[in-house]
Write a protein that holds these residues in place. Structure first.
Motif, mmCIF file in Angstrom:
data_model
loop_
_atom_site.group_PDB
_atom_site.id
_atom_site.type_symbol
_atom_site.label_atom_id
_atom_site.label_comp_id
_atom_site.label_asym_id
_atom_site.label_seq_id
_atom_site.Cartn_x
_atom_site.Cartn_y
_atom_site.Cartn_z
ATOM 1 N N MET A 271 0.825 -1.202 0.000
ATOM 2 C CA MET A 271 0.000 0.000 0.000
ATOM 3 C C MET A 271 0.863 1.256 0.000
ATOM 4 S SD MET A 271 -2.846 -1.263 2.757
ATOM 5 C CE MET A 271 -3.906 0.173 2.648
ATOM 6 N N VAL A 272 1.925 1.219 0.788
ATOM 7 C CA VAL A 272 2.835 2.359 0.860
ATOM 8 C C VAL A 272 3.482 2.623 -0.497
ATOM 9 C CG1 VAL A 272 5.046 3.145 1.808
ATOM 10 C CG2 VAL A 272 3.312 2.201 3.314
ATOM 11 N N ALA A 273 3.897 1.569 -1.179
ATOM 12 C CA ALA A 273 4.562 1.730 -2.472
ATOM 13 C C ALA A 273 3.663 2.442 -3.466
ATOM 14 C CB ALA A 273 4.979 0.364 -3.018
ATOM 15 N N VAL A 274 2.391 2.035 -3.522
ATOM 16 C CA VAL A 274 1.447 2.691 -4.426
ATOM 17 C C VAL A 274 1.231 4.140 -4.005
ATOM 18 C CG1 VAL A 274 -0.927 2.719 -5.252
ATOM 19 C CG2 VAL A 274 0.289 0.553 -5.021
ATOM 20 N N GLU A 275 1.038 4.355 -2.690
ATOM 21 C CA GLU A 275 0.781 5.698 -2.176
ATOM 22 C C GLU A 275 1.967 6.627 -2.418
ATOM 23 O OE1 GLU A 275 -1.464 8.693 -0.316
ATOM 24 O OE2 GLU A 275 -2.026 6.699 -1.028
ATOM 25 N N GLU A 276 3.171 6.120 -2.184
ATOM 26 C CA GLU A 276 4.352 6.950 -2.367
ATOM 27 C C GLU A 276 4.561 7.323 -3.823
ATOM 28 O OE1 GLU A 276 7.057 8.241 -0.177
ATOM 29 O OE2 GLU A 276 5.130 8.228 0.826
ATOM 30 N N ASP A 277 4.285 6.391 -4.746
ATOM 31 C CA ASP A 277 4.404 6.702 -6.164
ATOM 32 C C ASP A 277 3.457 7.827 -6.543
ATOM 33 O OD1 ASP A 277 6.352 4.881 -6.659
ATOM 34 O OD2 ASP A 277 4.989 3.295 -7.315
ATOM 35 N N LEU A 278 2.233 7.789 -5.989
ATOM 36 C CA LEU A 278 1.258 8.821 -6.310
ATOM 37 C C LEU A 278 1.651 10.156 -5.693
ATOM 38 C CD1 LEU A 278 -2.033 6.777 -5.801
ATOM 39 C CD2 LEU A 278 -0.943 7.401 -7.962
ATOM 40 N N ARG A 279 2.175 10.115 -4.449
ATOM 41 C CA ARG A 279 2.557 11.361 -3.779
ATOM 42 C C ARG A 279 3.772 12.014 -4.429
ATOM 43 N NH1 ARG A 279 2.257 10.068 2.725
ATOM 44 N NH2 ARG A 279 0.007 9.685 2.851
ATOM 45 N N SER A 280 4.711 11.184 -4.860
ATOM 46 C CA SER A 280 5.966 11.715 -5.378
ATOM 47 C C SER A 280 5.876 12.151 -6.826
ATOM 48 C CB SER A 280 7.066 10.651 -5.257
ATOM 49 O OG SER A 280 6.766 9.541 -6.095
ATOM 50 N N GLY A 281 4.754 11.810 -7.474
ATOM 51 C CA GLY A 281 4.611 12.191 -8.880
ATOM 52 C C GLY A 281 5.385 11.289 -9.805
ATOM 53 N N ASP A 282 5.728 10.078 -9.356
ATOM 54 C CA ASP A 282 6.418 9.117 -10.211
ATOM 55 C C ASP A 282 5.416 8.555 -11.197
ATOM 56 O OD1 ASP A 282 7.869 7.199 -11.416
ATOM 57 O OD2 ASP A 282 8.129 5.923 -9.648
ATOM 58 N N ARG A 283 5.381 9.127 -12.393
ATOM 59 C CA ARG A 283 4.327 8.796 -13.335
ATOM 60 C C ARG A 283 4.831 8.036 -14.539
ATOM 61 N NH1 ARG A 283 0.796 14.436 -13.288
ATOM 62 N NH2 ARG A 283 0.697 14.630 -11.039
ATOM 63 N N GLY A 284 6.057 7.585 -14.491
ATOM 64 C CA GLY A 284 6.577 6.801 -15.606
ATOM 65 C C GLY A 284 6.469 7.556 -16.906
ATOM 66 N N ASP A 285 5.926 6.872 -17.918
ATOM 67 C CA ASP A 285 5.820 7.505 -19.222
ATOM 68 C C ASP A 285 4.394 7.967 -19.483
ATOM 69 O OD1 ASP A 285 4.670 5.065 -19.354
ATOM 70 O OD2 ASP A 285 5.691 4.394 -21.171
ATOM 71 N N VAL A 286 3.739 8.510 -18.442
ATOM 72 C CA VAL A 286 2.359 8.950 -18.586
ATOM 73 C C VAL A 286 2.228 9.968 -19.709
ATOM 74 C CG1 VAL A 286 2.615 10.813 -16.890
ATOM 75 C CG2 VAL A 286 0.356 9.887 -17.358
ATOM 76 N N ASP A 287 1.158 9.834 -20.475
ATOM 77 C CA ASP A 287 0.883 10.731 -21.584
ATOM 78 C C ASP A 287 0.061 11.898 -21.068
ATOM 79 O OD1 ASP A 287 0.200 12.034 -23.869
ATOM 80 O OD2 ASP A 287 -0.653 10.303 -24.905
ATOM 81 N N ARG A 288 0.702 13.043 -20.884
ATOM 82 C CA ARG A 288 0.010 14.214 -20.348
ATOM 83 C C ARG A 288 -0.887 14.879 -21.386
ATOM 84 N NH1 ARG A 288 4.798 13.806 -17.745
ATOM 85 N NH2 ARG A 288 4.825 14.188 -15.510
ATOM 86 N N GLY A 289 -0.777 14.458 -22.629
ATOM 87 C CA GLY A 289 -1.582 15.081 -23.672
ATOM 88 C C GLY A 289 -2.962 14.478 -23.798
ATOM 89 N N SER A 290 -3.257 13.437 -23.043
ATOM 90 C CA SER A 290 -4.548 12.784 -23.178
ATOM 91 C C SER A 290 -5.253 12.728 -21.844
ATOM 92 C CB SER A 290 -4.375 11.367 -23.731
ATOM 93 O OG SER A 290 -5.604 10.684 -23.686
ATOM 94 N N GLN A 291 -6.495 13.245 -21.792
ATOM 95 C CA GLN A 291 -7.276 13.177 -20.569
ATOM 96 C C GLN A 291 -7.971 11.834 -20.428
ATOM 97 O OE1 GLN A 291 -9.927 16.528 -20.636
ATOM 98 N NE2 GLN A 291 -8.422 17.893 -19.731
ATOM 99 N N CYS A 292 -7.994 11.056 -21.510
ATOM 100 C CA CYS A 292 -8.694 9.778 -21.472
ATOM 101 C C CYS A 292 -7.795 8.674 -22.006
ATOM 102 C CB CYS A 292 -9.989 9.860 -22.276
ATOM 103 S SG CYS A 292 -11.055 8.435 -22.027
ATOM 104 N N SER A 293 -6.630 8.522 -21.379
ATOM 105 C CA SER A 293 -5.733 7.443 -21.765
ATOM 106 C C SER A 293 -6.217 6.145 -21.121
ATOM 107 C CB SER A 293 -4.302 7.756 -21.337
ATOM 108 O OG SER A 293 -4.241 7.981 -19.938
ATOM 109 N N VAL A 294 -6.100 5.071 -21.869
ATOM 110 C CA VAL A 294 -6.615 3.778 -21.421
ATOM 111 C C VAL A 294 -5.556 2.704 -21.649
ATOM 112 C CG1 VAL A 294 -8.455 2.062 -21.684
ATOM 113 C CG2 VAL A 294 -8.946 4.497 -22.104
ATOM 114 N N GLU A 295 -5.414 1.826 -20.666
ATOM 115 C CA GLU A 295 -4.585 0.635 -20.859
ATOM 116 C C GLU A 295 -5.446 -0.589 -20.600
ATOM 117 O OE1 GLU A 295 -0.610 0.234 -19.802
ATOM 118 O OE2 GLU A 295 -0.211 2.390 -19.553
ATOM 119 N N VAL A 296 -5.226 -1.616 -21.398
ATOM 120 C CA VAL A 296 -6.012 -2.840 -21.315
ATOM 121 C C VAL A 296 -5.104 -3.985 -20.873
ATOM 122 C CG1 VAL A 296 -7.404 -4.505 -22.602
ATOM 123 C CG2 VAL A 296 -7.598 -2.045 -23.111
#
Length: 254
Positions: free
Chosen positions: A56-81
């Motif tokens: 739980m901490v690992a997930v929470e810390e990633d979200l708090r620290s802004g560790d977003r990997g290769d997130v696509d900031r240009g899309s408000q509706c990005s989807v992964e399957v």
């Protein structure tokens, strides 16, 4: 204060205390002693609780620290399957679900960034889901692995990835009972362990009515990301997606 070696920072120690205020770890003569609250009674579940907290901490810390990997900031509706099933990996079953689903998402204005296929193994499902969460897509849709058999392990993998425990959800159980009553109108329905398994979902999750089959889907929020766990049977997948999820994706796409 004793600090587990997996805790990388003071903020993580604080996060553990927030998540589990009654759980303590101390070191005596170089060995861990587990106690619950003030009673000092050994729990026997301390190691299991600790590992779940760290997840739980690992997930929470990633979200708090802004560790977003290769997130696509240009899309408000990005989807992964995420497609789950050994039959997809060995060539026994053609993955027509992914073809249909991605086409529908695209028509609604969503942007499918990745399709991942994984076998029916809890650890591997958890690893894939955790990696996907770290990229922070708007939606993660899993397909398959929600049924009553021993190799249906998607929800166990999602629970492990998000640090949530699995719990029998009474609303989901009512949905399962209701579907079996429809299928066997003249017989008494016994809620066997495999049937209860379909109603056992990650804590914090919400069951999704399955208009075609017996296994409910699951809706789970993890930070920025919404996770939908859907059945793998094509008719059930289509019925569940078209039922309400399509509207949610379309609204997010604007």
């Amino acid at each position: 204060m004793w600090r587990h070696p997996n805790l990388r920072s003071k903020s993580e120690t604080i996060c553990v205390q927030e998540l589990w205020p009654d759980f303590h770890l101390s070191t005596v003569d170089g060995r861990k002693r587990e106690s619950e609250g003030k009673s000092g009674v050994r729990t026997g579940r301390a190691e299991e609780k600790t590992e779940r907290i760290f997840e739980m901490v690992a997930v929470e810390e990633d979200l708090r620290s802004g560790d977003r990997g290769d997130v696509d900031r240009g899309s408000q509706c990005s989807v992964e399957v995420v497609c789950v099933g050994n039959e997809l990996l060995i060539g026994k079953t053609l993955n027509t679900n992914a073809h249909w689903l991605t086409k529908e998402i695209t028509k609604l204005g969503g942007h499918v960034k990745r399709i991942t296929t994984v076998g029916d193994y809890i650890v591997e499902i958890a690893e894939v889901v955790k990696e996907t969460i770290r990229r922070r897509p708007r939606f993660i849709l899993t397909m398959g692995g929600l049924g009553p058999t021993h190799d249906d392990k998607t929800l166990q993998g999602v629970a492990k990835a998000t640090g949530c425990r699995l719990e029998l959800d009474h609303e989901a159980l009512d949905l399962v009972k209701s579907k079996y009553r429809e299928l066997r109108t003249h017989k008494r329905i016994a809620m066997t362990k495999p049937r209860k398994k379909m109603a056992t979902i990650p804590e914090g999750g919400m069951p999704i009515y399955n208009p075609v089959g017996t296994a409910p889907g699951v809706h789970l929020e993890v930070g920025h990301t919404t996770i939908f766990c859907l059945p793998g049977v094509p008719s059930e997948l289509k019925g569940r997606f078209n039922g309400s999820i399509a509207k949610i994706v379309e609204k997010s796409a604007g």
